[in-house]
Design an enzyme around this catalytic site. Structure first.
Site, short mmCIF file in Angstrom:
data_model
loop_
_atom_site.label_atom_id
_atom_site.label_comp_id
_atom_site.label_asym_id
_atom_site.label_seq_id
_atom_site.Cartn_x
_atom_site.Cartn_y
_atom_site.Cartn_z
N GLY A 100 9.93 -7.31 -1.80
CA GLY A 100 8.54 -7.05 -2.16
C GLY A 100 7.58 -7.64 -1.14
N GLY A 101 6.50 -8.24 -1.65
CA GLY A 101 5.49 -8.82 -0.77
C GLY A 101 6.03 -9.91 0.12
N GLY A 124 5.35 10.57 33.79
CA GLY A 124 4.64 9.55 33.02
C GLY A 124 5.50 8.34 32.70
#
Length: 517
Positions: free
Chosen positions: A172-173, A407
């Protein structure tokens, strides 16, 4: 008069209880599983007897009736400072034996405080994550605590190195604090890191998603790219952290811990001349070049299993700490794609923040072609590398080993992108595109008009390669510092490094640039 014995006895008893954490039975269970306790991990990281603990007597601040009388030693986290190979480091280590290492108000405050001390004193932070998540009983205070930790992670970013070890659950967090740090080490077993568990995913989407597919060390190292190192166990995780710290400065105002010998011996390595195949279409392993370029035993690869078409890591050349960014021709021909661009750009920005010189080894045929890459945002992701190199003010030394097309040539730090020194091997091909494609476009009419088109095409391809894809063409326009033998590479790079360690660049005042995230 001497202090009362009763007071000393009370202090000593409180220390014994704090050091016991969740108790002997829980520790015995962890040891049976091959896991260490929070304090054992701390002791393993630091030099003997150098650890100084902060907040040993902190207890929780929960006022729920069934919780208020519980004792939570240290509120489930050990914090303090110590020395790693004689250099100061701050640490917090979550203790799963105390309430599952859940984060509450005081737990978060201890983490915030030690990180504040680290920032103010200019020392690295090591965070050992082993927690069941937010302490539900403290409700909004736990949520606020996570916010305070995240804020401090960002405040420390680019100021002091931050290293996270995921040695248990991190869900979770809680997963966002490691994600905000510079390097993540996850143990192969007994650990997981995710936002939503399998049950939540199934309830929300109907998908059956075993945790091994997205929360394990293997998944994060090779698929999501969320972690940088897999450790076999707790001890290995600590060893990786110690090795990583050995290459890093204490803070952004110091130089890395260079160990330049009094007498620097510069010798040619004739074996380097044998590494690159004659045929430019045949791949080779860039690790063979890195191995000869680095001092013996001084190489630590970062994110080895993610985006393997580019190789990044720390090493030393004649004692000088460097960051390596190298195309890997043995994987996807060394093309740059979405993941490799992200991997390289983040590493470049870390090296720049902490004054680590960059060595770029180039063999790149271009950006990866394909619908998935285009729709996935290869333009935006590739631009991150351009931004990172152009913004970097540390010494930048580029070695063009072979192909450097279009590039991607610029994205691997050409002179126009701020490289201080560019060395090219005689087999280097610097061009807008490969000779085969370029010649067929430029000489299309001549090829179509020829009686033997294949023969004419081969002749014109050879002509283009010899006249326009040669390093001497770039050298004649001062885009290359020198064309060198591969055997001279270590010597020339070491000399360039030594002269550029005092490089200082002042940029216009601004809050920050806007990297194309």
């Amino acid at each position: 008069m001497a202090i009362k014995k009763e007071l000393l006895d009370e202090l000593r008893q409180r220390r014994v209880e704090a050091l016991a954490g969740g108790g002997a039975e829980k520790m015995k269970k962890r040891h049976a599983e091959g896991r260490l306790g929070a304090r054992e991990r701390v002791e393993l990281l630091f030099d003997r007897d150098s650890f100084s603990e902060y907040g040993m007597h902190v207890n929780h601040a929960c006022h729920m009736p069934d919780f208020v009388d519980k004792c939570m030693p240290g509120d489930g986290v050990v914090t303090g400072t110590g020395n790693v190979d004689g250099r100061p480091v701050a640490i917090y280590s979550q203790d799963f034996t105390v309430g599952g290492g859940a984060l509450g108000q005081m737990h978060a405050k201890k983490i915030k405080d030690i990180m504040t001390i680290a920032c103010e004193t200019g020392i690295p932070v090591v965070a050992i994550n082993d927690s069941g998540g937010a302490r539900i009983q403290e409700a909004i205070h736990s949520l606020s605590g996570y916010g305070q930790v995240f804020y401090q992670n960002v405040a420390a970013s680019g100021v002091v190195p931050q290293i996270a070890i995921v040695a248990g659950p991190c869900a979770g967090g809680a997963a966002y604090s490691p994600a905000l740090m510079d390097f993540l080490i996850q143990t192969r077993t007994h650990s997981s890191m995710f936002i939503c568990g399998p049950e939540v995913i199934k309830a929300a989407t109907g998908q059956v998603a075993p945790i091994e597919q997205y929360g394990s060390a293997e998944a994060h190292a090779s698929v999501s790219g969320n972690i940088h190192f897999i450790a076999e166990d707790d001890r290995h995780a600590i060893q990786i952290a110690q090795q990583l710290i050995s290459f890093l400065p204490l803070n952004n105002l110091q130089d890395p811990p260079h160990a330049i010998p009094t007498e620097v011996v510069l010798e040619h390595d004739e074996g380097m001349n044998e590494l690159v195949p004659d045929d430019p279409k045949v791949g080779f392993d860039v690790y063979t070049v890195i191995g000869r370029l680095m001092d013996p035993g001084q190489w630590l690869e970062v994110q080895r299993d993610f985006a393997r078409n580019i190789v990044i890591g720390f090493g030393r050349i004649n004692g000088m700490v460097v960051g390596i960014v190298a195309n890997q021709p043995a994987y996807k021909a060394g093309c740059l794609d979405i993941d490799s661009s992200d991997k390289a750009a983040r590493f470049i920005r870390f090296c720049n923040a902490f004054n680590v010189p960059l060595i770029n080894l180039v063999d790149v045929p271009g950006f990866m072609p394909g619908l998935a890459q285009e729709r996935g945002g290869i333009i935006r992701h590739g631009a991150k590398m351009l931004f990172a190199y152009a913004a970097a003010t540390v010494p930048k030394i580029t070695v063009i080993m072979r192909k450097a097309y279009g590039g991607a040539y610029l994205a691997m730090c050409s002179k126009d992108m701020g490289a201080d020194f560019i060395f090219a091997w005689p087999c280097a091909e610097i061009a807008v595109m490969g000779a085969e494609s370029a010649a067929r476009i430029i000489y299309k009419k001549e090829i179509e008009a020829a009686p033997d088109r294949s023969k004419k095409a081969a002749e014109l391809i050879r002509f283009y390669r010899e006249h326009f894809a040669t390093p001497y063409q770039a050298a004649s326009r001062d885009m290359v510092t020198d064309v060198i033998e591969p055997s001279e590479t270590r010597t020339r790079v070491a000399q360039a490094l030594r002269i550029s360690l005092t490089k200082r660049v002042t940029r216009p005042a601004k809050k920050h640039g806007l990297i194309p995230l």
